[in-house]
Design a protein around this motif. Structure first.
Motif, PDB file in Angstrom:
ATOM      1  N   GLY A  37       0.884  -1.359  -0.109  1.00 56.47           N
ATOM      2  CA  GLY A  37       0.166  -0.176  -0.180  1.00 56.47           C
ATOM      3  C   GLY A  37       1.006   1.245   0.122  1.00 56.47           C
ATOM      4  N   PRO A  38       2.018   1.300   1.096  1.00 55.97           N
ATOM      5  CA  PRO A  38       2.771   2.643   0.664  1.00 55.97           C
ATOM      6  C   PRO A  38       3.526   3.109  -0.339  1.00 55.97           C
ATOM      7  N   MET A  39       4.012   1.541  -1.263  1.00 58.98           N
ATOM      8  CA  MET A  39       4.981   1.514  -2.066  1.00 58.98           C
ATOM      9  C   MET A  39       4.429   2.100  -3.554  1.00 58.98           C
ATOM     10  N   PHE A  40       3.109   1.770  -3.679  1.00 59.85           N
ATOM     11  CA  PHE A  40       1.474   1.965  -4.351  1.00 59.85           C
ATOM     12  C   PHE A  40       1.370   3.488  -4.278  1.00 59.85           C
ATOM     13  N   ALA A  41       0.865   4.588  -3.205  1.00 60.17           N
ATOM     14  CA  ALA A  41       0.417   5.638  -3.020  1.00 60.17           C
ATOM     15  C   ALA A  41       2.075   6.494  -2.969  1.00 60.17           C
ATOM     16  N   ALA A  42       3.069   5.821  -2.299  1.00 57.73           N
ATOM     17  CA  ALA A  42       4.126   7.230  -2.734  1.00 57.73           C
ATOM     18  C   ALA A  42       4.008   8.086  -4.402  1.00 57.73           C
ATOM     19  N   GLU A  43       4.160   6.076  -4.894  1.00 57.17           N
ATOM     20  CA  GLU A  43       4.074   6.592  -6.324  1.00 57.17           C
ATOM     21  C   GLU A  43       2.726   6.991  -6.737  1.00 57.17           C
ATOM     22  N   LEU A  44       1.345   7.210  -6.993  1.00 54.89           N
ATOM     23  CA  LEU A  44       0.678   7.859  -6.980  1.00 54.89           C
ATOM     24  C   LEU A  44       0.464   9.314  -6.915  1.00 54.89           C
ATOM     25  N   ARG A  45       1.435   9.693  -5.654  1.00 54.71           N
ATOM     26  CA  ARG A  45       1.487  10.664  -5.848  1.00 54.71           C
ATOM     27  C   ARG A  45       2.784  11.719  -6.157  1.00 54.71           C
ATOM     28  N   LYS A  46       3.496  11.400  -5.935  1.00 56.03           N
ATOM     29  CA  LYS A  46       4.694  11.606  -6.965  1.00 56.03           C
ATOM     30  C   LYS A  46       4.409  12.295  -8.603  1.00 56.03           C
ATOM     31  N   ARG A  47       3.844  11.010  -9.060  1.00 55.54           N
ATOM     32  CA  ARG A  47       2.796  11.279 -10.133  1.00 55.54           C
ATOM     33  C   ARG A  47       2.290  12.675 -10.427  1.00 55.54           C
ATOM     34  N   ARG A  48       1.514  13.176  -9.277  1.00 55.05           N
ATOM     35  CA  ARG A  48       0.290  13.902  -9.257  1.00 55.05           C
ATOM     36  C   ARG A  48       0.981  14.961  -8.695  1.00 55.05           C
ATOM     37  N   ARG A  50       3.649  15.657  -9.958  1.00 63.14           N
ATOM     38  CA  ARG A  50       4.800  16.366 -11.116  1.00 63.14           C
ATOM     39  C   ARG A  50       3.760  17.618 -12.046  1.00 63.14           C
ATOM     40  N   SER A  51       2.200  17.064 -12.231  1.00 63.28           N
ATOM     41  CA  SER A  51       1.727  17.711 -12.695  1.00 63.28           C
ATOM     42  C   SER A  51       0.420  18.841 -12.759  1.00 63.28           C
ATOM     43  N   LYS A  52       0.984  19.051 -11.418  1.00 59.92           N
ATOM     44  CA  LYS A  52       0.385  20.405 -10.762  1.00 59.92           C
ATOM     45  C   LYS A  52       1.330  20.759 -10.030  1.00 59.92           C
ATOM     46  N   SER A  53       0.062  22.522  -9.508  1.00 56.77           N
ATOM     47  CA  SER A  53       1.026  23.354  -9.108  1.00 56.77           C
ATOM     48  C   SER A  53       0.478  23.363  -7.878  1.00 56.77           C
ATOM     49  N   TYR A  54       0.705  23.047  -6.898  1.00 55.15           N
ATOM     50  CA  TYR A  54      -0.286  23.043  -5.041  1.00 55.15           C
ATOM     51  C   TYR A  54       0.024  23.943  -4.888  1.00 55.15           C
ATOM     52  N   SER A  55       1.303  25.120  -4.689  1.00 53.16           N
ATOM     53  CA  SER A  55       1.408  26.242  -3.781  1.00 53.16           C
ATOM     54  C   SER A  55       0.811  27.002  -5.009  1.00 53.16           C
ATOM     55  N   LEU A  56      -0.376  27.370  -5.644  1.00 57.07           N
ATOM     56  CA  LEU A  56      -0.624  28.815  -6.703  1.00 57.07           C
ATOM     57  C   LEU A  56      -2.173  28.149  -6.210  1.00 57.07           C
ATOM     58  N   TRP A  57      -2.642  27.379  -4.889  1.00 57.17           N
ATOM     59  CA  TRP A  57      -3.388  27.157  -5.478  1.00 57.17           C
ATOM     60  C   TRP A  57      -4.303  27.627  -3.407  1.00 57.17           C
ATOM     61  N   ARG A  58      -5.896  27.664  -3.095  1.00 61.97           N
ATOM     62  CA  ARG A  58      -6.834  27.034  -2.356  1.00 61.97           C
ATOM     63  C   ARG A  58      -6.140  25.752  -1.195  1.00 61.97           C
ATOM     64  N   TRP A  59      -6.101  26.054  -0.028  1.00 63.53           N
ATOM     65  CA  TRP A  59      -6.000  24.715   0.354  1.00 63.53           C
ATOM     66  C   TRP A  59      -6.861  24.943   1.645  1.00 63.53           C
ATOM     67  N   HIS A  60      -7.694  24.006   1.827  1.00 60.39           N
ATOM     68  CA  HIS A  60      -8.432  24.104   2.487  1.00 60.39           C
ATOM     69  C   HIS A  60      -8.301  23.433   4.318  1.00 60.39           C
ATOM     70  N   VAL A  61      -7.917  23.242   5.603  1.00 55.56           N
ATOM     71  CA  VAL A  61      -7.229  21.702   6.404  1.00 55.56           C
ATOM     72  C   VAL A  61      -8.054  21.916   7.864  1.00 55.56           C
ATOM     73  N   ASP A  62      -8.526  21.090   7.910  1.00 57.35           N
ATOM     74  CA  ASP A  62      -9.509  20.660   9.399  1.00 57.35           C
ATOM     75  C   ASP A  62      -9.082  19.543   9.697  1.00 57.35           C
ATOM     76  N   GLU A  63      -9.688  19.747  11.271  1.00 56.10           N
ATOM     77  CA  GLU A  63      -8.970  18.156  11.918  1.00 56.10           C
ATOM     78  C   GLU A  63     -10.089  17.543  12.390  1.00 56.10           C
ATOM     79  N   VAL A  64     -10.411  16.086  12.956  1.00 59.19           N
ATOM     80  CA  VAL A  64     -11.341  15.354  13.081  1.00 59.19           C
ATOM     81  C   VAL A  64     -11.378  14.668  14.587  1.00 59.19           C
TER      82      VAL A  64
END
Length: 212
Positions: A37-48, A50-64
């Protein structure tokens, strides 16, 4: 993939695999999830990333709130303006130290966001002040709904798993589940069925290539 993506218990996955001619125990499924699971998740996260610019966006944070062996813990989550889960972080407290660790972990991976939407928890303001980006904080009625809605999928998985044994298990599964959810979250309500089917075929093909 079945155990992480859908609200199924280990024994339910065992039954589904048996119907398809694969005879394995639920413990085997659990070992697969922990190892791969962690191996696949790390690879999926790495690919995403590379394809987006998250620093230019709006983040929403919350705790549960989460209960582990009767003790209250907290799962912090950061999502972008489209609902994609960026980071999941488990802690025993929700003070300034925990909020700071959560934000630093997210920003190390995705960069510093343009705007951060939070609730009125004072820990966020203190943590953002320490990072020097307090001016980017926003809060208000219904502004944090994007982050709160992202908890619903994980809550369903929590029920299927009959809660978690310890905080490390919670952290590991939350990180893996977030990556899988992002990969198969195709915004079905925003596009036509034709486009959705095309995206679904592409997502499944990418998953099979990764798993192979």
């Amino acid at each position: 993939m079945m155990h992480i993506r859908y609200p199924l218990s280990l024994r339910q996955v065992e039954d589904l695999l048996f119907e398809r001619g694969i005879d394995v125990s639920h413990e085997t499924v659990r070992f697969w999830q922990i190892r791969f699971g962690p191996m696949f998740a790390a690879e999926l996260r790495k690919r995403r990333i590379r394809s987006k610019s998250y620093s230019l966006w709006r983040w929403h944070v919350d705790e549960v709130f989460m209960r582990i062996n009767g003790v209250r813990h907290y799962l912090w989550r950061a999502v972008d303006h489209e609902g994609e889960v960026l980071e999941a972080y488990a802690s025993k407290t929700r003070d300034r130290k925990a909020a700071l660790a959560f934000l630093r972990r997210a920003m190390k991976r995705y960069g510093s966001p343009r705007i951060i939407v939070t609730d009125r928890l004072a820990s966020y303001g203190a943590a953002l002040k320490s990072l020097g980006i307090k001016a980017r904080q926003r809060w208000g009625r219904r502004l944090s709904n994007r982050a709160k809605n992202s908890h619903q999928v994980f809550r369903r998985r929590e029920g299927a798993m009959a809660r978690f044994r310890d905080i490390k298990t919670l952290q590991r599964f939350a990180a893996v589940q977030s990556a899988f959810h992002n990969h198969f979250n195709l915004e079905r309500h925003l596009v036509s069925r034709t486009i959705f089917k095309q995206r679904h075929v592409a997502a499944v093909a990418e998953w099979r290539l990764l798993a192979a």
